[in-house]
Scaffold this active site. Structure first.
Site, PDB file in Angstrom:
ATOM      1  N   GLY A  50      19.088  25.730  53.266  1.00 67.16           N
ATOM      2  CA  GLY A  50      18.136  24.682  52.888  1.00 67.16           C
ATOM      3  C   GLY A  50      17.619  23.815  54.016  1.00 67.16           C
ATOM      4  N   GLU A  66      21.785  18.402  57.069  1.00 63.82           N
ATOM      5  CA  GLU A  66      21.686  18.945  55.705  1.00 63.82           C
ATOM      6  C   GLU A  66      20.317  18.628  55.115  1.00 63.82           C
ATOM      7  OE1 GLU A  66      22.404  20.698  53.325  1.00 63.82           O
ATOM      8  OE2 GLU A  66      24.538  20.887  52.922  1.00 63.82           O
ATOM      9  N   ASP A  67      19.897  19.433  54.176  1.00 65.61           N
ATOM     10  CA  ASP A  67      18.640  19.159  53.476  1.00 65.61           C
ATOM     11  C   ASP A  67      18.815  18.021  52.473  1.00 65.61           C
ATOM     12  OD1 ASP A  67      20.332  20.680  51.877  1.00 65.61           O
ATOM     13  OD2 ASP A  67      18.818  22.147  51.302  1.00 65.61           O
ATOM     14  N   ASP A  70      23.719  15.621  47.213  1.00 69.39           N
ATOM     15  CA  ASP A  70      23.595  15.381  45.772  1.00 69.39           C
ATOM     16  C   ASP A  70      24.913  14.754  45.313  1.00 69.39           C
ATOM     17  OD1 ASP A  70      23.625  15.983  42.916  1.00 69.39           O
ATOM     18  OD2 ASP A  70      22.035  17.423  43.228  1.00 69.39           O
ATOM     19  N   LYS A  97      20.653  11.683  46.910  1.00 64.26           N
ATOM     20  CA  LYS A  97      20.567  11.239  45.511  1.00 64.26           C
ATOM     21  C   LYS A  97      21.708  10.245  45.260  1.00 64.26           C
ATOM     22  CE  LYS A  97      18.654  15.604  43.661  1.00 64.26           C
ATOM     23  NZ  LYS A  97      18.941  16.789  42.821  1.00 64.26           N
ATOM     24  N   PHE A 152      15.727  17.478  39.865  1.00 69.07           N
ATOM     25  CA  PHE A 152      15.841  18.708  40.655  1.00 69.07           C
ATOM     26  C   PHE A 152      14.548  18.925  41.424  1.00 69.07           C
ATOM     27  CE2 PHE A 152      15.659  23.258  41.472  1.00 69.07           C
ATOM     28  CZ  PHE A 152      16.881  23.437  42.092  1.00 69.07           C
ATOM     29  N   ASP A 164      15.290  25.340  47.478  1.00 67.90           N
ATOM     30  CA  ASP A 164      14.873  26.423  46.587  1.00 67.90           C
ATOM     31  C   ASP A 164      15.332  26.216  45.151  1.00 67.90           C
ATOM     32  OD1 ASP A 164      17.696  26.893  47.224  1.00 67.90           O
ATOM     33  OD2 ASP A 164      17.411  28.788  46.172  1.00 67.90           O
ATOM     34  N   ARG A 217      11.173  27.693  48.998  1.00 66.24           N
ATOM     35  CA  ARG A 217      11.560  27.173  50.318  1.00 66.24           C
ATOM     36  C   ARG A 217      10.364  27.025  51.258  1.00 66.24           C
ATOM     37  NH1 ARG A 217      17.142  27.196  50.508  1.00 66.24           N
ATOM     38  NH2 ARG A 217      18.243  28.975  49.598  1.00 66.24           N
TER      39      ARG A 217
END
Ligand code: IMP
Ligand code: MG
Length: 179
Positions: A50, A104-105, A108, A136, A157, A164, A170
């Site tokens: 990601g 990191e992307d 969560d 988040k 989401f 993705d 992506r």
């Protein structure tokens, strides 16, 4: 694709963070990292898949002498985190005495990142910091510090800009949220 929406598999998504806003946020983070790492030689540890697009844009804006390496630790399938954390693979660089920045992307629940940090613990890095494009806060279940956060987002989401939905999305330059 029609207008601001895109369909991936069975779900529809609408643009929520345009590429220009992402770019501003990446620039702001790069400025902070440039200031914090002046005179150091950080090692960016990029968490695939990601984070590939974010990492690429971020690192182009880094002035410091730096190195990059890629690891993979994926736990996600579909639109719900499975919380099954797989092994950390691909780390062939020594972290001993290095100033490591994990890229990191998205964070969560925070479980994936906690697992990554634990896997790095015995590798004797001098310092480990975390850089994530997206966070988040309402989903986060952990209490470690996230050093660099691009943007805080609600619990929807999202896809695009490296993220993705079951393999798709992506490539999208904007970030989309599920409708
Ligand atoms: P966590 O363990 O719950 O923090 O989840 C982290 C990982 O789940 C991220 O590295 C992403 O790969 C994936 N993920 C979390 N939220 C989303 C999302 O909204 N869209 C796509 N992937 C996500
Ligand atoms: Mg990820």
């Amino acid at each position: 694709m029609k207008g601001n929406t895109v369909k991936l598999h069975d779900k529809e998504f609408r643009v929520s963070i345009p590429a220009s806003v992402i770019d501003n946020s990446v620039s702001a983070m790069a400025e902070r990292i440039n200031a914090d790492y002046e005179g150091k030689k950080p090692l960016f540890l990029i968490v695939l898949n990601g984070a590939f697009m974010f990492a690429s844009d971020l690192i182009k804006k880094i002035d410091a002498e730096c190195e990059i390496t890629f690891v993979k630790l994926s736990s996600y399938s579909g639109t719900n985190s499975t919380h099954v954390v797989r092994e950390l693979i691909g780390l062939d660089e020594s972290l001993e005495d290095r100033d490591v920045i994990i890229v990191e992307d998205i964070i969560d629940t925070g479980i994936t990142m906690e697992n990554t940090i634990q896997k790095l613990k015995h590798l004797k890095a001098r310092d480990v910091k975390i850089a994530t494009l997206l966070f988040k806060p309402n989903a986060f279940q952990k209490d470690y510090t996230i050093d660099y956060i691009g943007m805080e987002i609600p619990n929807d989401f999202i896809v695009g800009y490296g993220l993705d939905y079951d393999g798709l999305g992506r490539n999208l330059p904007d970030i989309y949220k599920i409708i």
